[in-house]
Write a protein that holds these residues in place. Structure first.
Motif, PDB file in Angstrom:
ATOM      1  N   UNK A 153     -59.711  18.684 -90.342  1.00 41.07           N
ATOM      2  CA  UNK A 153     -58.441  19.112 -90.924  1.00 41.07           C
ATOM      3  C   UNK A 153     -58.635  20.380 -91.745  1.00 41.07           C
ATOM      4  N   UNK A 154     -59.772  20.490 -92.397  1.00 41.26           N
ATOM      5  CA  UNK A 154     -60.057  21.687 -93.173  1.00 41.26           C
ATOM      6  C   UNK A 154     -60.034  22.940 -92.332  1.00 41.26           C
ATOM      7  N   UNK A 155     -60.489  22.836 -91.080  1.00 45.80           N
ATOM      8  CA  UNK A 155     -60.447  23.987 -90.180  1.00 45.80           C
ATOM      9  C   UNK A 155     -59.027  24.410 -89.866  1.00 45.80           C
ATOM     10  N   UNK A 156     -58.143  23.449 -89.684  1.00 50.61           N
ATOM     11  CA  UNK A 156     -56.741  23.771 -89.405  1.00 50.61           C
ATOM     12  C   UNK A 156     -56.064  24.372 -90.641  1.00 50.61           C
ATOM     13  N   UNK A 157     -56.398  23.834 -91.805  1.00 50.88           N
ATOM     14  CA  UNK A 157     -55.828  24.362 -93.046  1.00 50.88           C
ATOM     15  C   UNK A 157     -56.316  25.790 -93.286  1.00 50.88           C
ATOM     16  N   UNK A 158     -57.543  26.058 -92.921  1.00 56.75           N
ATOM     17  CA  UNK A 158     -58.073  27.412 -93.037  1.00 56.75           C
ATOM     18  C   UNK A 158     -57.197  28.396 -92.267  1.00 56.75           C
ATOM     19  N   UNK A 159     -56.703  27.999 -91.118  1.00 58.57           N
ATOM     20  CA  UNK A 159     -55.796  28.846 -90.350  1.00 58.57           C
ATOM     21  C   UNK A 159     -54.439  28.959 -91.040  1.00 58.57           C
ATOM     22  N   UNK A 160     -53.985  27.865 -91.661  1.00 58.00           N
ATOM     23  CA  UNK A 160     -52.674  27.859 -92.312  1.00 58.00           C
ATOM     24  C   UNK A 160     -52.618  28.804 -93.500  1.00 58.00           C
ATOM     25  N   UNK A 161     -53.701  28.896 -94.233  1.00 59.67           N
ATOM     26  CA  UNK A 161     -53.661  29.722 -95.443  1.00 59.67           C
ATOM     27  C   UNK A 161     -53.893  31.202 -95.145  1.00 59.67           C
ATOM     28  N   UNK A 162     -54.253  31.522 -93.903  1.00 59.55           N
ATOM     29  CA  UNK A 162     -54.644  32.902 -93.594  1.00 59.55           C
ATOM     30  C   UNK A 162     -53.527  33.894 -93.894  1.00 59.55           C
ATOM     31  N   UNK A 163     -52.319  33.637 -93.429  1.00 62.69           N
ATOM     32  CA  UNK A 163     -51.230  34.603 -93.601  1.00 62.69           C
ATOM     33  C   UNK A 163     -50.908  34.847 -95.078  1.00 62.69           C
ATOM     34  N   UNK A 164     -50.694  33.814 -95.897  1.00 62.72           N
ATOM     35  CA  UNK A 164     -50.397  34.102 -97.308  1.00 62.72           C
ATOM     36  C   UNK A 164     -51.570  34.710 -98.071  1.00 62.72           C
ATOM     37  N   UNK A 165     -52.798  34.309 -97.760  1.00 62.14           N
ATOM     38  CA  UNK A 165     -53.942  34.918 -98.435  1.00 62.14           C
ATOM     39  C   UNK A 165     -54.043  36.394 -98.062  1.00 62.14           C
ATOM     40  N   UNK A 166     -53.822  36.705 -96.797  1.00 66.24           N
ATOM     41  CA  UNK A 166     -53.838  38.097 -96.359  1.00 66.24           C
ATOM     42  C   UNK A 166     -52.791  38.910 -97.109  1.00 66.24           C
ATOM     43  N   UNK A 167     -51.622  38.324 -97.313  1.00 67.15           N
ATOM     44  CA  UNK A 167     -50.561  38.995 -98.061  1.00 67.15           C
ATOM     45  C   UNK A 167     -50.992  39.271 -99.502  1.00 67.15           C
TER      46      UNK A 167
END
Length: 211
Positions: free
Chosen positions: A116-130
């Motif tokens: 699940x941590x791997x999927x969450x890593x993908x989820x946070x990518x867009x806001x962290x990039x922002x």
């Protein structure tokens, strides 16, 4: 802020004096009875309390807290004056709190379930990039996230961090410690890029010693 609201958002449970705030609680110490009240604040008109609630909930691994924080970060135009002035320099640090919330959200999920941590890593990518992009021009720092790049292998952020260094080196007086932190991180991955980027503005790494 009345006492009940302050207690909800700031007061640690008994026996949790190891934590500085509610986001640092061990899972076993999280006061579950507060979650419905925190979720209620997300839908209210008090933006400061809603953000604080989302910050806490996101760090606890709560999905609604994450979604609120994600929407907050991706809103346009960005929030210039938030609710968390830097304790020494006075600039607004609200987006740094948001960045820490995404870090906490990932850590909570990854600890419970590595897949699940791997999927969450993908989820946070867009806001962290922002947030990284906003820090290119705004004064708040993002070095609290560098641990994940260096130690957890979040190398998907390296292109954005290279752009970050290119942006902040243009104003070293404004971003001095940010330049140092980013340059020293990137030296571990692409030292030639760092040397060339600094040299193009007449600097070397010696001009930005590590903390």
């Amino acid at each position: 802020m009345d006492k009940n609201l302050r207690d909800l958002l700031y007061t640690l449970p008994l026996g949790a004096n190891y934590a500085d705030d509610l986001t640092e609680l061990d899972a076993s110490d999280i006061p579950l009875e507060r979650i419905p009240k925190l979720l209620f604040l997300l839908k209210g008109d008090d933006s400061e309390s809603a953000f604080r609630s989302a910050w806490i909930l996101c760090c606890w691994g709560n999905e609604e807290g994450f979604e609120y924080m994600r929407s907050f970060v991706l809103r346009d135009p960005p929030v210039i004056e938030g609710w968390y002035p830097h304790r020494l320099h006075g600039y607004d640090d609200t987006y740094r709190f948001a960045l820490d919330a995404f870090h906490g959200y990932w850590a909570d999920r990854a600890t419970k379930n590595p897949v699940l941590g791997g999927r969450v890593r993908e989820k946070i990518f867009e806001p962290v990039l922002r947030i990284i992009e906003l820090s290119n021009t705004m004064p708040f720092a993002i070095d609290s996230f560098f641990y994940l790049v260096e130690k957890e292998g979040f190398t998907e952020y390296l292109p954005a961090l290279k752009n970050h260094l290119r942006a902040i080196i243009k104003e070293p007086g404004k971003h001095h410690w940010k330049v140092a932190d980013c340059a020293h991180l990137l030296m571990k991955f692409d030292p030639e890029f760092v040397k060339q980027t600094l040299a193009s503005y007449g600097y070397t790494l010696a001009d930005f010693p590590n903390k």
